[in-house]
Motif scaffolding. Structure first.
Motif, PDB file in Angstrom:
ATOM      1  N   ASN A 138     -90.003 -46.711 -27.192  1.00  0.00           N
ATOM      2  CA  ASN A 138     -90.728 -47.701 -27.996  1.00  0.00           C
ATOM      3  C   ASN A 138     -92.236 -47.453 -28.005  1.00  0.00           C
ATOM      4  O   ASN A 138     -92.991 -48.309 -28.446  1.00  0.00           O
ATOM      5  N   ASN A 139     -92.672 -46.293 -27.480  1.00  0.00           N
ATOM      6  CA  ASN A 139     -94.097 -45.983 -27.414  1.00  0.00           C
ATOM      7  C   ASN A 139     -94.865 -47.035 -26.606  1.00  0.00           C
ATOM      8  O   ASN A 139     -96.020 -47.334 -26.891  1.00  0.00           O
ATOM      9  N   ILE A 140     -94.229 -47.619 -25.613  1.00  0.00           N
ATOM     10  CA  ILE A 140     -94.868 -48.639 -24.778  1.00  0.00           C
ATOM     11  C   ILE A 140     -95.956 -47.977 -23.927  1.00  0.00           C
ATOM     12  O   ILE A 140     -95.699 -47.016 -23.207  1.00  0.00           O
ATOM     13  N   ARG A 141     -97.157 -48.526 -24.009  1.00  0.00           N
ATOM     14  CA  ARG A 141     -98.287 -47.992 -23.252  1.00  0.00           C
ATOM     15  C   ARG A 141     -98.706 -48.915 -22.116  1.00  0.00           C
ATOM     16  O   ARG A 141     -99.213 -48.462 -21.092  1.00  0.00           O
ATOM     17  N   GLU A 142     -98.541 -50.206 -22.310  1.00  0.00           N
ATOM     18  CA  GLU A 142     -98.947 -51.147 -21.262  1.00  0.00           C
ATOM     19  C   GLU A 142     -97.905 -52.253 -21.114  1.00  0.00           C
ATOM     20  O   GLU A 142     -97.414 -52.812 -22.103  1.00  0.00           O
ATOM     21  N   ILE A 143     -97.598 -52.544 -19.867  1.00  0.00           N
ATOM     22  CA  ILE A 143     -96.718 -53.656 -19.529  1.00  0.00           C
ATOM     23  C   ILE A 143     -97.527 -54.623 -18.683  1.00  0.00           C
ATOM     24  O   ILE A 143     -97.977 -54.277 -17.581  1.00  0.00           O
ATOM     25  N   SER A 201     -99.194 -46.089 -19.446  1.00  0.00           N
ATOM     26  CA  SER A 201    -100.404 -45.512 -18.873  1.00  0.00           C
ATOM     27  C   SER A 201    -100.619 -46.048 -17.469  1.00  0.00           C
ATOM     28  O   SER A 201    -100.453 -47.242 -17.207  1.00  0.00           O
ATOM     29  N   THR A 202    -100.992 -45.152 -16.566  1.00  0.00           N
ATOM     30  CA  THR A 202    -101.329 -45.580 -15.213  1.00  0.00           C
ATOM     31  C   THR A 202    -102.823 -45.829 -15.060  1.00  0.00           C
ATOM     32  O   THR A 202    -103.274 -46.297 -14.013  1.00  0.00           O
ATOM     33  N   ILE A 203    -103.598 -45.529 -16.116  1.00  0.00           N
ATOM     34  CA  ILE A 203    -105.049 -45.691 -16.066  1.00  0.00           C
ATOM     35  C   ILE A 203    -105.497 -46.606 -17.195  1.00  0.00           C
ATOM     36  O   ILE A 203    -105.064 -46.465 -18.342  1.00  0.00           O
ATOM     37  N   GLU A 242    -109.264 -48.293 -18.516  1.00  0.00           N
ATOM     38  CA  GLU A 242    -110.710 -48.392 -18.335  1.00  0.00           C
ATOM     39  C   GLU A 242    -111.153 -47.659 -17.065  1.00  0.00           C
ATOM     40  O   GLU A 242    -111.972 -48.137 -16.285  1.00  0.00           O
ATOM     41  N   GLY A 243    -110.582 -46.485 -16.864  1.00  0.00           N
ATOM     42  CA  GLY A 243    -110.989 -45.632 -15.755  1.00  0.00           C
ATOM     43  C   GLY A 243    -110.417 -46.004 -14.407  1.00  0.00           C
ATOM     44  O   GLY A 243    -110.726 -45.359 -13.403  1.00  0.00           O
ATOM     45  N   LYS A 244    -109.577 -47.027 -14.337  1.00  0.00           N
ATOM     46  CA  LYS A 244    -109.019 -47.467 -13.060  1.00  0.00           C
ATOM     47  C   LYS A 244    -107.500 -47.479 -13.130  1.00  0.00           C
ATOM     48  O   LYS A 244    -106.918 -47.627 -14.200  1.00  0.00           O
ATOM     49  N   ILE A 245    -106.879 -47.351 -11.959  1.00  0.00           N
ATOM     50  CA  ILE A 245    -105.429 -47.417 -11.895  1.00  0.00           C
ATOM     51  C   ILE A 245    -104.963 -48.812 -12.256  1.00  0.00           C
ATOM     52  O   ILE A 245    -105.545 -49.816 -11.823  1.00  0.00           O
ATOM     53  N   GLN A 246    -103.938 -48.900 -13.098  1.00  0.00           N
ATOM     54  CA  GLN A 246    -103.408 -50.183 -13.521  1.00  0.00           C
ATOM     55  C   GLN A 246    -103.012 -51.020 -12.311  1.00  0.00           C
ATOM     56  O   GLN A 246    -102.351 -50.538 -11.399  1.00  0.00           O
ATOM     57  N   ALA A 291     -91.228 -41.761 -18.557  1.00  0.00           N
ATOM     58  CA  ALA A 291     -91.720 -43.084 -18.950  1.00  0.00           C
ATOM     59  C   ALA A 291     -93.236 -43.190 -18.956  1.00  0.00           C
ATOM     60  O   ALA A 291     -93.790 -44.084 -19.596  1.00  0.00           O
ATOM     61  N   PHE A 292     -93.923 -42.273 -18.280  1.00  0.00           N
ATOM     62  CA  PHE A 292     -95.363 -42.409 -18.100  1.00  0.00           C
ATOM     63  C   PHE A 292     -96.139 -41.449 -19.004  1.00  0.00           C
ATOM     64  O   PHE A 292     -95.654 -40.389 -19.384  1.00  0.00           O
ATOM     65  N   ALA A 293     -97.351 -41.870 -19.316  1.00  0.00           N
ATOM     66  CA  ALA A 293     -98.255 -41.001 -20.075  1.00  0.00           C
ATOM     67  C   ALA A 293     -98.640 -39.819 -19.193  1.00  0.00           C
ATOM     68  O   ALA A 293     -98.345 -39.785 -17.995  1.00  0.00           O
ATOM     69  N   ASP A 294     -99.304 -38.829 -19.779  1.00  0.00           N
ATOM     70  CA  ASP A 294     -99.647 -37.611 -19.045  1.00  0.00           C
ATOM     71  C   ASP A 294    -100.852 -37.843 -18.140  1.00  0.00           C
ATOM     72  O   ASP A 294    -101.923 -37.264 -18.315  1.00  0.00           O
TER      73      ASP A 294
END
Length: 387
Positions: free
Chosen positions: A98-103, A125-127, A129-133, A153-156
């Motif tokens: 589903n192209n999910i980027r943020e949960i 995405s695990t990042i 604004e420059g910080k780990i989610q 499942a994760f972005a690069d």
């Protein structure tokens, strides 16, 4: 994907007479369908073009399986399943592709009986604004979760970021009932915390295939129910004695363990003998053990481990030396003969030392003595000329 397509066609055939009159789901297929071996109420919204998840706040109360895949939902909002229905019948949620980027941290509420959550092939995405989610409790409301699918499942992002996010999730979300965890195809090269999976106390199957792991840097002896580790198609060239000891720790606790090491670039270096000997004695079951191969560093050819039975490489040989360069019986014979020849030569010199002195040493000393005398005379003449 093929399974989903076949399922969709089957669902259409069964549900065409029923229809899906739930608000907002006119493009979807729904009804009582045989799914995973039993008849369940399924809502299937595959490839119907949704661009947000707002429609999911109106799930039918009788829903048991939600298939919401192939859409374009970059962000999952708070309370994605609404605040009205209890969703007590819901046992499976598939939100793959589903192209999910943020949960969001409070996305999943009212999911007390969901046993299987699938988020494969997204771009989480695990990042930010420059910080780990920082959404460590994102799965905390899945009280009954037994399977978590996070394949690709994760972005690069970097492996360190992915490992850090997983660490926070596993510690802060109560996933003590989780039995199956899928983390394939996420480019994970290592885990910084060896106890990463230890909070998943009931974990039975750990899928880490098609990543970039070069060894086993996580603990398994804390997982008393672990029965399968998938390490297929990683970057494992050698398993150290420590790695092998880690694998052995579970059978020592009377729990069967199966490991898949297929399609790893195992090196045919001398240390492969440790691994081969371990294969013969371990109680760990190695899937497709007879098909395991290693690669010759010089020729680049694959070689079956079975053919390495007679290789005798001592532990003093450096890691990574190709089998063709390992000390063999012929190497040891040449070394012995060279030493014997040197000893014989030394004994011969000692036995005939008097003759050798007369023939070689005295003429050399006489020549040197004459040279010294001539040099002294030359120096004296030079000094006299300078007066």
């Amino acid at each position: 994907m093929l399974t989903k397509i076949l399922f969709t066609f089957a669902a259409i055939k069964v549900c065409s007479a029923i229809g899906c009159d739930q608000p907002g789901f006119s493009k979807c297929i729904c009804g009582d369908i045989e799914f995973r071996g039993k008849v369940q109420y399924v809502l299937n919204c595959t490839d119907v073009g949704f661009t947000n998840a707002s429609v999911l706040s109106q799930l039918p109360p009788q829903i048991q399986v939600l298939i919401f895949t192939g859409n374009n939902i970059p962000e999952l909002p708070w309370n994605v399943f609404g605040t009205k229905n209890s969703n007590e019948q819901l046992t499976e949620v598939d939100m793959s592709n589903n192209n999910i980027r943020e949960i969001r941290g409070k996305t999943y509420h009212r999911v007390p009986n969901v046993e299987r959550l699938i988020l494969n092939h997204n771009q989480i995405s695990t990042i930010f604004e420059g910080k780990i989610q920082q959404h460590p409790r994102v799965f905390s409301n899945f009280e009954s979760l037994e399977e978590l699918h996070l394949t690709d499942a994760f972005a690069d992002n970097s492996p360190e970021d992915i490992a850090a996010v997983l660490h926070n999730i596993f510690i802060n979300s109560d996933l003590s009932r989780l039995k199956k965890l899928h983390l394939e195809q996420n480019e994970i090269s290592h885990f910084t915390d060896p106890r990463l999976f230890c909070d998943l106390r009931d974990l039975m199957d750990l899928h880490l295939g098609t990543n970039k792991l070069s060894g086993i840097d996580f603990m398994v002896d804390c997982l008393k129910h672990l029965r399968f580790i998938d390490l297929e198609a990683n970057a494992i060239k050698q398993l150290s004695l420590r790695d092998l000891s880690i694998l052995d720790s579970l059978p020592d606790r009377n729990q069967n363990l199966t490991v898949d090491l297929s399609n790893n670039p195992l090196s045919c270096g001398c240390d492969i003998q440790d691994f081969f000997n371990w294969l013969k004695r371990t109680r760990v079951t190695i899937r497709n053990k007879d098909k395991l191969k290693c690669q010759n560093d010089l020729q680049g050819n694959d070689q079956s481990l079975v053919e390495l039975k007679q290789v005798d490489c001592p532990r003093t040989v450096k890691v990574g030396v190709p089998v063709s360069q390992c000390p063999t019986e012929s190497n040891h014979t040449v070394t012995f003969l060279a030493i014997a020849l040197a000893v014989c030569l030394a004994m011969h010199v000692y036995t005939h030392r008097v003759k050798l002195q007369e023939k070689f040493l005295k003429p050399v000393l006489h020549s040197v003595s004459n040279k010294v005398q001539y040099t002294s005379v030359g120096k004296q003449e030079t000094q006299e000329i300078g007066v």
